[in-house]
Design an enzyme around this catalytic site. Structure first.
Site, PDB file in Angstrom:
ATOM      1  N   TYR A  28       7.362  27.709  10.602  1.00 47.42           N
ATOM      2  CA  TYR A  28       7.162  27.929   9.461  1.00 47.42           C
ATOM      3  C   TYR A  28       8.165  29.673   9.225  1.00 47.42           C
ATOM      4  O   TYR A  28       7.863  29.832  10.301  1.00 47.42           O
ATOM      5  CB  TYR A  28       6.170  29.287   9.268  1.00 47.42           C
ATOM      6  CG  TYR A  28       5.644  30.274   7.819  1.00 47.42           C
ATOM      7  CD1 TYR A  28       5.421  29.702   6.953  1.00 47.42           C
ATOM      8  CD2 TYR A  28       5.775  31.785   8.192  1.00 47.42           C
ATOM      9  CE1 TYR A  28       5.635  31.290   5.581  1.00 47.42           C
ATOM     10  CE2 TYR A  28       6.031  32.697   7.835  1.00 47.42           C
ATOM     11  CZ  TYR A  28       5.991  31.941   6.333  1.00 47.42           C
ATOM     12  OH  TYR A  28       5.888  33.273   5.565  1.00 47.42           O
ATOM     13  N   GLU A  32      11.676  32.669   2.061  1.00 56.05           N
ATOM     14  CA  GLU A  32      10.644  31.677   2.627  1.00 56.05           C
ATOM     15  C   GLU A  32      10.904  30.554   3.490  1.00 56.05           C
ATOM     16  O   GLU A  32      11.122  29.353   2.328  1.00 56.05           O
ATOM     17  CB  GLU A  32       9.692  31.647   2.480  1.00 56.05           C
ATOM     18  CG  GLU A  32       8.094  31.409   3.241  1.00 56.05           C
ATOM     19  CD  GLU A  32       6.846  31.374   2.330  1.00 56.05           C
ATOM     20  OE1 GLU A  32       5.853  32.465   2.656  1.00 56.05           O
ATOM     21  OE2 GLU A  32       6.376  31.094   1.746  1.00 56.05           O
TER      22      GLU A  32
END
Ligand code: GDP
Ligand code: MN
Length: 380
Positions: A101, A190
């Site tokens: 991530y 993101e």
């Protein structure tokens, strides 16, 4: 403004962040054709402006064009938490060895962009923050200094990435993500998951990209990406009319001039036991047409049962506002009760105008507290 995954990936591509090749489709036939063009197994991904599509069944693998068409048929039209799927992104399927991530967002309290990186990707980042906060590596970037190779190295080492090939690729992606964030005036970039393939290749498998609305005038190409059909229709109307509008879930419509007063009005309505349905900021101008526009937006919200109009005249003149209210009630045939509190510049004249019109559903109050009480009563 939130971008769809495929739009965010297009921007990633422009900044040199590796993504998989894909094609957008709006019908089953287009999905089949897309899979044929891409060749080999594909993944069919719902394009909606909400996360957690995978869990909701909006992301499916397909090994042939016919299968891709079948999966697209299942996903198109699907409802994902209030968002109807009208587009799917068909992408060459990736083999996944690991899911990481990586995100870059604003930390408002630090007044700096903040990188978050963790090797525990693919799941909700909130879950990781809850269950293993120590796994999240957080690093601010001083905007005046910019992003430098040491930032990337620190992120990668702190997260425990040991493979030199991975380290190098992730460092490059970190730098490019910073470029994309600054270049597009983003609020959030993101990548979840950032994958490593079995061959050791690192790629962005998803994209969440939010661009600052106030900077869109500098990015005509990004502004064009706005998905009007996929957005809340009232928010679209408000934007067209130049009205600031925020949806809440009570039954008292709140209108004020200036963000501070509008927010306090929301608080006062809550304080006297009511629940705001929304709030609308007229801004500093507040001419008659502005009032008509704001009332049009507010009354389209079906939950609104009474409206509390709280005006403190400064630049905004209360007589103008009063005329706007009368004009709106007449033009739109408004029947909802409207409680008006006028104070400040030309307040007396404003109240006189409202008094002379003597409309059955318009009630004048002289204080904010009384106005809020009255509006809450009328909404009940
Ligand atoms: P989200 O659920 O809305 O965040 O959508 P994502 O694009 O992040 O996809 C959710 C999950 O689907 C990913 O974490 C992967 O596990 C899986 N997935 C997506 N694309 C592929 C792919 O190309 N191959 C494989 N094997 N899995 C994928
Ligand atoms: Mn994701």
């Amino acid at each position: 403004m939130d971008l769809h995954e495929y739009q965010g990936k297009e921007l990633f591509g422009r900044y040199g962040i590796p993504v998989s090749e894909g094609v957008l489709a709006t019908t089953v036939d287009e999905a089949r054709a897309a899979a044929e063009t891409l060749g080999g197994p594909v993944v069919v991904k719902a394009q909606v402006l909400i996360g957690g599509r995978g869990k909701a069944g909006g992301i499916k693998l397909a090994s042939t064009p016919d299968e891709a068409a079948a999966r697209a048929g299942e996903i198109l039209g699907m409802d994902i938490r209030g968002h109807t799927v009208s587009k799917v992104w068909i992408e060459r399927a990736s083999d996944i060895a690991r899911e990481y991530y990586l995100s870059l967002t604003f930390d408002r309290s630090a007044k700096k962009p903040l990188f978050i990186f963790t090797t525990q990707g693919g799941v909700d980042i909130e879950e990781v923050a809850e269950s293993s906060p120590e796994a999240l590596v957080r690093l601010h970037v001083d905007p005046l200094e910019g992003c430098h190779p040491w930032h990337a190295r620190r992120l990668v080492y702190a997260a425990g990435i040991e493979d030199p090939g991975e380290q190098k690729q992730i460092a490059t992606i970190v730098a490019k993500l910073y470029d994309a964030f600054v270049g597009a005036d983003a609020m959030l970039c993101e990548i979840n998951p950032l994958i490593v393939t079995p061959d050791g290749e690192v790629r962005a498998l998803d994209s969440k990209f939010t661009v600052d609305d106030n900077a869109l005038y500098r990015h005509a190409d990004i502004a064009e990406m706005r998905d009007v059909a996929g957005s809340d229709p009232l928010e679209v109307l408000a934007r067209e009319k130049g009205v600031t509008y925020v949806k809440l879930d009570g039954d008292v419509g709140v209108l004020g001039n200036g963000a501070g007063l509008t927010m306090s009005t929301v608080d006062v309505v809550t304080f006297v036991g009511g629940r705001p349905a929304n709030f609308c900021d007229l801004g500093g101008g507040g001419d008659a047409q502005g009032v008509v526009d704001a009332l049009e937006v507010i009354t389209r919200d079906e939950q609104v049962r009474a409206i509390f109009f709280n005006i403190f005249g400064g630049i905004t003149r209360c007589d103008e506002v009063a005329r706007g209210i009368l004009q709106a009630v007449e033009q739109m045939g408004l029947e909802q009760p409207i409680v008006v509190r006028l104070d400040g510049t030309n307040a007396e004249e404003g109240r006189r105008i409202l008094g002379e019109a003597a409309l059955a559903n318009v009630h004048a109050e002289s204080t904010m507290l009384d106005g809020a009480r009255r509006a809450v009563e009328l909404a009940a």
